[in-house]
Scaffold this motif. Structure first.
Motif, PDB file in Angstrom:
ATOM      1  N   ALA A 200       0.810  -1.369   0.085  1.00  0.00           N
ATOM      2  CA  ALA A 200       0.046   0.047   0.484  1.00  0.00           C
ATOM      3  C   ALA A 200       1.294   1.490  -0.300  1.00  0.00           C
ATOM      4  O   ALA A 200       0.679   2.724   0.236  1.00  0.00           O
ATOM      5  N   LEU A 201       2.408   1.221  -0.033  1.00  0.00           N
ATOM      6  CA  LEU A 201       2.858   2.446   0.215  1.00  0.00           C
ATOM      7  C   LEU A 201       3.522   2.670  -1.486  1.00  0.00           C
ATOM      8  O   LEU A 201       4.412   3.560  -1.463  1.00  0.00           O
ATOM      9  N   GLU A 202       2.993   3.187  -1.774  1.00  0.00           N
ATOM     10  CA  GLU A 202       2.444   3.299  -3.533  1.00  0.00           C
ATOM     11  C   GLU A 202       2.473   5.008  -4.070  1.00  0.00           C
ATOM     12  O   GLU A 202       3.031   5.248  -4.558  1.00  0.00           O
ATOM     13  N   GLY A 203       2.495   5.234  -2.766  1.00  0.00           N
ATOM     14  CA  GLY A 203       2.637   6.801  -3.035  1.00  0.00           C
ATOM     15  C   GLY A 203       1.352   8.054  -3.649  1.00  0.00           C
ATOM     16  O   GLY A 203       1.951   9.297  -4.336  1.00  0.00           O
ATOM     17  N   ASP A 204       0.266   7.336  -4.645  1.00  0.00           N
ATOM     18  CA  ASP A 204      -0.263   7.690  -5.419  1.00  0.00           C
ATOM     19  C   ASP A 204      -1.816   8.479  -5.570  1.00  0.00           C
ATOM     20  O   ASP A 204      -2.023   8.802  -6.053  1.00  0.00           O
ATOM     21  N   GLY A 205      -1.832   8.669  -3.940  1.00  0.00           N
ATOM     22  CA  GLY A 205      -2.965   9.080  -3.068  1.00  0.00           C
ATOM     23  C   GLY A 205      -4.416   8.028  -3.148  1.00  0.00           C
ATOM     24  O   GLY A 205      -5.274   8.629  -2.981  1.00  0.00           O
ATOM     25  N   LEU A 286      10.276  -1.270  -2.585  1.00  0.00           N
ATOM     26  CA  LEU A 286       9.872  -0.128  -2.468  1.00  0.00           C
ATOM     27  C   LEU A 286      10.269   1.073  -3.333  1.00  0.00           C
ATOM     28  O   LEU A 286      11.264   1.120  -3.581  1.00  0.00           O
ATOM     29  N   SER A 287       9.951   1.693  -3.575  1.00  0.00           N
ATOM     30  CA  SER A 287      10.200   3.172  -3.866  1.00  0.00           C
ATOM     31  C   SER A 287      10.943   4.419  -3.053  1.00  0.00           C
ATOM     32  O   SER A 287      10.920   4.022  -2.102  1.00  0.00           O
ATOM     33  N   LYS A 288      12.147   4.837  -4.410  1.00  0.00           N
ATOM     34  CA  LYS A 288      12.563   5.628  -2.635  1.00  0.00           C
ATOM     35  C   LYS A 288      11.714   6.220  -2.042  1.00  0.00           C
ATOM     36  O   LYS A 288      12.495   6.819  -0.696  1.00  0.00           O
ATOM     37  N   GLU A 289      11.242   7.412  -2.390  1.00  0.00           N
ATOM     38  CA  GLU A 289      10.454   7.898  -1.102  1.00  0.00           C
ATOM     39  C   GLU A 289      10.003   7.431  -0.744  1.00  0.00           C
ATOM     40  O   GLU A 289      10.236   7.478   0.719  1.00  0.00           O
ATOM     41  N   ALA A 290       9.310   6.649  -1.112  1.00  0.00           N
ATOM     42  CA  ALA A 290       8.232   5.032   0.416  1.00  0.00           C
ATOM     43  C   ALA A 290       9.416   4.696   1.367  1.00  0.00           C
ATOM     44  O   ALA A 290       9.227   4.858   2.875  1.00  0.00           O
ATOM     45  N   SER A 291      10.696   4.118   0.947  1.00  0.00           N
ATOM     46  CA  SER A 291      11.962   3.953   1.385  1.00  0.00           C
ATOM     47  C   SER A 291      11.971   5.216   2.187  1.00  0.00           C
ATOM     48  O   SER A 291      12.604   5.180   3.810  1.00  0.00           O
TER      49      SER A 291
END
Length: 400
Positions: A200-205, A286-291
């Protein structure tokens, strides 16, 4: 004439008796090989594993002892086959292997808690209600555990689907069985484990993603407030639930972002030709942002993840270790393993426990099969000169 018939009858009886004795010995050999390969080998191999030693501090107002050490087992990616892609023989074999390995480990090692780091099922993202119920029933049988040992399960992409396949229904279905939430805290003996829904840590809102992030942020606030010194006043922490003042251990399915497995070493790391293949964000890792968010929110002292099916150890920010736990299924690896951790509120020590090699089991079966063929041919006196020794042993047995 009567004497001759009597002698022939005795000879026939002796021949049948010797044949029966020979067949009985062959049967005993087969049974012994089966018992060893399907039962005893797990005890022989796992008996060699041991809990690692960890430093125990005796200050901080209370005397600590070995009872303050949490013995935790970490395994991942069991991938129980479903009704769509799972052949019945493949399912039978792999599930028996995992059941025997898990039950043997519980019996010999007696952990306090067991964590499975996602992808419990192979087809959870597709399975119907009936297929899901059947898969859950098989899981509960394989991974049965006594009440004094806790079993905690992190959600993986094969359990609920990748981000674009994930639905509220699948999440609730998983949560109902495993009592899992997007950000769950498990505290044992002052040790904090944070279980994350990394899918769920896709970061797309998206709705599920937003709720998951909100829950993680709230949990990070509780943990950060609990780690502050009591004399340090903070209005934000005045009405926050106090948790054990220990840096958390982060548990998730996807690894944090890394470019590839090029720096991973060990006999259970990825194959050499796979190590330099770039990882795709939000798919392999995971994406850099989520990490960065997870590291910033929780400041973990250790991270354990799965998903890649291979072992790896990396350092984030030069000080935070992440351990990728290999698959627990022989379908994914010849050498499955699990991690044993001795953990206190201030320290930890890890040890990897390998399971029996499938190639070893196959070799034992092939060797036993070849021996059976040689013995049968020797008994029938059908061997060529190189096997006269075995034939001589059979003849000697007959003469006794």
């Amino acid at each position: 004439m009567a004497t001759m018939r009597f002698n022939l009858s005795i000879m026939k009886t002796l021949h049948l008796k010797k044949r029966g004795c020979f067949l009985l010995k062959l049967l005993c050999l087969v049974v012994l090989v089966l018992i060893f390969c399907e039962f005893l080998i797990y005890y022989v191999v796992i008996f060699q594993c041991h809990w690692p030693e960890v430093k125990i501090e005796a200050h901080r107002g209370s005397k600590q002892s070995s009872t303050s050490v949490v013995k935790a087992m970490f395994l991942s990616d069991t991938h129980l086959l479903g009704e769509i892609k799972g052949h019945w023989l493949d399912k039978l074999r792999r599930e028996w292997q995992m059941e025997r390995a898990f039950q043997t480990a519980l019996s010999l090692l007696q952990p306090d808690i067991v964590f499975i780091l996602g992808d419990v099922f192979d087809e959870g993202k597709w399975s119907s209600s009936q297929a899901w119920a059947d898969d859950v029933r098989r899981f509960q049988k394989m991974f049965w555990h006594p009440v004094h040992i806790d079993l905690m399960v992190v959600v993986g992409n094969h359990d609920i689907g990748f981000h674009y396949e994930m639905t509220t229904y699948k999440l609730k279905r998983f949560a109902k069985v495993f009592n899992f939430t997007a950000g769950k805290l498990v505290s044992r003996k002052g040790v904090n484990f944070v279980m994350v829904n990394s899918v769920a840590l896709e970061g797309d809102g998206c709705t599920i993603c937003s709720r998951a992030e909100a829950k993680l942020i709230k949990l990070s606030q509780k943990l950060n407030c609990s780690q502050q010194e009591q004399h340090h006043s903070n209005k934000r922490c005045s009405d926050v639930e106090q948790l054990p003042a220990s840096e958390p251990i982060l548990l998730q399915h996807y690894p944090l972002y890394r470019r590839n497995d090029a720096e991973c070493t060990g006999e259970d790391s990825a194959l050499p030709e796979e190590k330099k293949i770039p990882f795709k964000e939000k798919y392999d890792v995971l994406s850099k942002e989520a990490s960065q968010k997870l590291l910033w929110w929780f400041h973990p002292r250790l991270i354990l993840s799965g998903h890649t099916h291979s072992a790896c150890e990396v350092l984030h920010k030069g000080k935070i270790p992440e351990i990728s736990v290999p698959s627990f299924s022989w379908r994914n690896r010849n050498n499955p393993s699990f991690i044993m951790g001795s953990i206190t509120p201030t320290d930890f020590s890890l040890h990897k426990c390998f399971l029996p090699l499938e190639s070893t089991v196959v070799t034992i079966y092939c060797t036993a099969g070849a021996l059976l063929v040689v013995l049968i041919l020797a008994y029938l006196q059908l061997l060529n000169p190189p096997f006269y020794f075995a034939q001589h042993l059979i003849r000697k047995h007959k003469a006794v």
